[in-house]
Design a protein around this motif. Structure first.
Motif, mmCIF file in Angstrom:
data_model
loop_
_atom_site.group_PDB
_atom_site.id
_atom_site.type_symbol
_atom_site.label_atom_id
_atom_site.label_comp_id
_atom_site.label_asym_id
_atom_site.label_seq_id
_atom_site.Cartn_x
_atom_site.Cartn_y
_atom_site.Cartn_z
ATOM 1 N N SER A 68 25.819 42.320 35.605
ATOM 2 C CA SER A 68 26.167 40.912 35.461
ATOM 3 C C SER A 68 26.609 40.282 36.780
ATOM 4 O O SER A 68 26.235 39.162 37.101
ATOM 5 N N ARG A 69 27.401 41.002 37.550
ATOM 6 C CA ARG A 69 27.917 40.391 38.786
ATOM 7 C C ARG A 69 26.981 40.567 39.975
ATOM 8 O O ARG A 69 27.282 40.123 41.072
ATOM 9 N N ARG A 75 24.951 41.748 46.573
ATOM 10 C CA ARG A 75 26.233 41.201 46.996
ATOM 11 C C ARG A 75 26.474 41.468 48.492
ATOM 12 O O ARG A 75 27.010 40.624 49.205
ATOM 13 N N ILE A 97 29.895 37.144 43.871
ATOM 14 C CA ILE A 97 29.264 37.426 42.580
ATOM 15 C C ILE A 97 27.922 36.706 42.524
ATOM 16 O O ILE A 97 27.796 35.575 43.006
ATOM 17 N N THR A 99 24.955 34.804 40.483
ATOM 18 C CA THR A 99 24.900 33.929 39.315
ATOM 19 C C THR A 99 23.445 33.584 39.000
ATOM 20 O O THR A 99 22.552 33.792 39.823
ATOM 21 N N ILE A 258 36.710 34.471 41.744
ATOM 22 C CA ILE A 258 35.551 35.362 41.568
ATOM 23 C C ILE A 258 35.807 36.321 40.407
ATOM 24 O O ILE A 258 34.908 36.584 39.587
ATOM 25 N N GLN A 259 37.014 36.828 40.292
ATOM 26 C CA GLN A 259 37.339 37.733 39.194
ATOM 27 C C GLN A 259 37.261 37.015 37.851
ATOM 28 O O GLN A 259 36.777 37.579 36.860
ATOM 29 N N THR A 262 33.646 36.648 37.079
ATOM 30 C CA THR A 262 33.104 37.966 36.746
ATOM 31 C C THR A 262 33.453 38.355 35.310
ATOM 32 O O THR A 262 32.595 38.848 34.558
ATOM 33 N N LYS A 265 31.525 36.142 32.720
ATOM 34 C CA LYS A 265 30.093 36.453 32.718
ATOM 35 C C LYS A 265 29.832 37.811 32.055
ATOM 36 O O LYS A 265 28.766 38.021 31.480
ATOM 37 N N SER A 266 30.779 38.714 32.158
ATOM 38 C CA SER A 266 30.577 40.032 31.566
ATOM 39 C C SER A 266 30.419 39.947 30.044
ATOM 40 O O SER A 266 29.819 40.830 29.424
ATOM 41 N N GLY A 271 23.209 39.681 33.782
ATOM 42 C CA GLY A 271 22.717 39.406 35.118
ATOM 43 C C GLY A 271 21.238 39.089 35.140
ATOM 44 O O GLY A 271 20.525 39.235 34.151
#
Length: 413
Positions: A68-69, A75, A97, A99, A258-259, A262, A265-266, A271
């Motif tokens: 996902s990230r 990265r 991350i 997107t 960002i966390q 993340t 999105k998880s 991803g």
């Protein structure tokens, strides 16, 4: 059960729908419509990127769920790009991350950090997701001027003093969609100082950072010392590498933001397809001649468009960045508004543009013109516009004839 759902009720009617409907009807009747309304790159993705996609797709292992990230190599590639382009060091583990395009990242971060009733500061006019991502998440949006100057800074100070509750986040986008405004590093320094002092998050949309026409490349807000304390920045491969349909973007900057992105999105996605991520690594880390070629392509188109519009009698500022021209509606048609003018231009000249109202109430009085056709088609479009203007008594060479004093209703009747 007939009442509209709550979040849907907060979304106004889609302004572009009327023009899109008229465009579809014209094409259904066999009319040749030159579509400059949508910012949809028409150039092919560079061959070395496509080659890497095909090569990776041939491996069955790449058909499984992805990350996902973003895969680690992607990265790292984005961090490498920031180091080369902006001199900004990013930790690929905590500050980057991937997107599904910048739009998805903006919307999901809005959902992650917004509480119902929060106040968010958004330039007006702006790209719709900048405000509606937060509106969908339950926030209230306060409009600020879209120009990167003292007007915006003063409006930010007023917003902090007079908004209840106090604003929690600010959106900026330079080079801008739709206005094509560009910002300097000095402006970003003032913005960062303001945000740090007032404890406000900044979300910077840098999707057009490689589409610029001057000698100085647009900066990143992350170049400002201390920016990572309060800022996250979204970038995209869509325009830089003509990869719009691939849906590959990034967020970089503040580790806490960002966390948050993340984590949300998880729960929502696995991803982008792994071969797309691998191809994105090839884009960021491979030969960069294609970026300069894309930049020159849009510059040539800009010059042809602006010259042709001036010859038609339409005084449109020459954009210094992005793939758009932000065009004030000519005086003889100003009273009719951007939606009606866009439909008129479609009907009388066969040219589709985006009404400024679709980007916010202060976009009224303008239309956005995309540099999304080749120079031959752009010349065809400006000739058609010139012919239409002449039929209405609007002179070329940047001047307007006596029709300028007539009401639009008389001109277009």
């Amino acid at each position: 059960m007939t009442e509209e759902f709550h979040r849907i009720r907060r979304l106004p009617p889609y302004v572009f729908a009327e023009v899109n409907k008229a465009k579809a009807a014209a094409r259904a009747h066999g009319e040749d419509i030159i579509d400059l309304g949508m910012g949809n790159p028409d150039s092919a993705t560079p061959p070395h990127i496509v080659k890497k996609l095909v090569e990776t797709v041939a491996d069955p292992r790449s058909h499984r769920y992805s990350v996902s990230r973003g895969i680690p190599g992607l990265r790292k590639a984005l961090a490498g790009y920031y180091e080369r382009r902006f001199g900004v060091h990013l930790d690929p583990e905590t500050e980057v991350i991937a997107t599904l395009g910048s739009k998805e990242g903006l919307a999901n971060l809005a959902s992650a950090i917004t509480s119902p009733g929060d106040t968010i500061l958004v330039p007006n006019p702006s790209y719709p997701i900048h405000q509606f991502g937060f509106i969908i998440a339950g926030a209230s949006v306060r409009s600020i001027p879209a120009t990167p100057d003292e007007d915006m800074l003063r409006a930010l100070e007023r917003a902090v003093r007079h908004s209840v509750p106090k604003p929690t986040a600010l959106i900026v986008n330079f080079p801008s969609n739709p206005t094509a405004f560009t910002a300097s590093l000095d402006f970003y320094k003032e913005l960062v100082a303001f945000a740090r002092r007032e404890d406000i998050w900044i979300m910077s949309d840098l999707a057009y950072c490689e589409i610029y026409f001057g000698d100085v490349p647009p900066p990143s807000i992350l170049e400002v010392p201390g920016a990572k304390d309060i800022a996250v920045e979204f970038t995209s491969l869509s325009k830089t590498y003509s990869m719009a349909g691939w849906r590959m973007g990034f967020a970089a900057g503040n580790p806490r933001l960002i966390q948050a992105l993340t984590r949300i999105k998880s729960y929502l996605d696995y991803g982008a397809f792994t071969p797309i991520q691998v191809a994105a690594v090839a884009a960021l880390s491979g030969p960069q001649d294609c970026v300069a070629e894309v930049r020159q392509l849009y510059k040539d188109r800009r010059d042809v468009l602006i010259k042709g519009l001036h010859a038609a009698g339409w005084d449109v500022p020459s954009p210094q960045g992005s793939m758009f021209a932000w065009a004030p509606i000519p005086a003889p048609f100003a009273d009719m508004g951007s939606v009606a003018f866009s439909k008129l231009l479609l009907r009388e000249a066969g040219v589709a543009v985006a009404p400024g109202l679709g980007f916010g109430e202060y976009g009224e009085g303008f239309v956005r013109i995309g540099l999304v056709e080749n120079t031959q088609r752009l010349r065809q479009a400006t000739r058609a516009i010139k012919s239409f203007f002449q039929r209405q008594g609007v002179a070329g060479s940047g001047h307007e004839a006596s029709a300028a004093s007539q009401p639009a209703s008389e001109i277009v009747s």
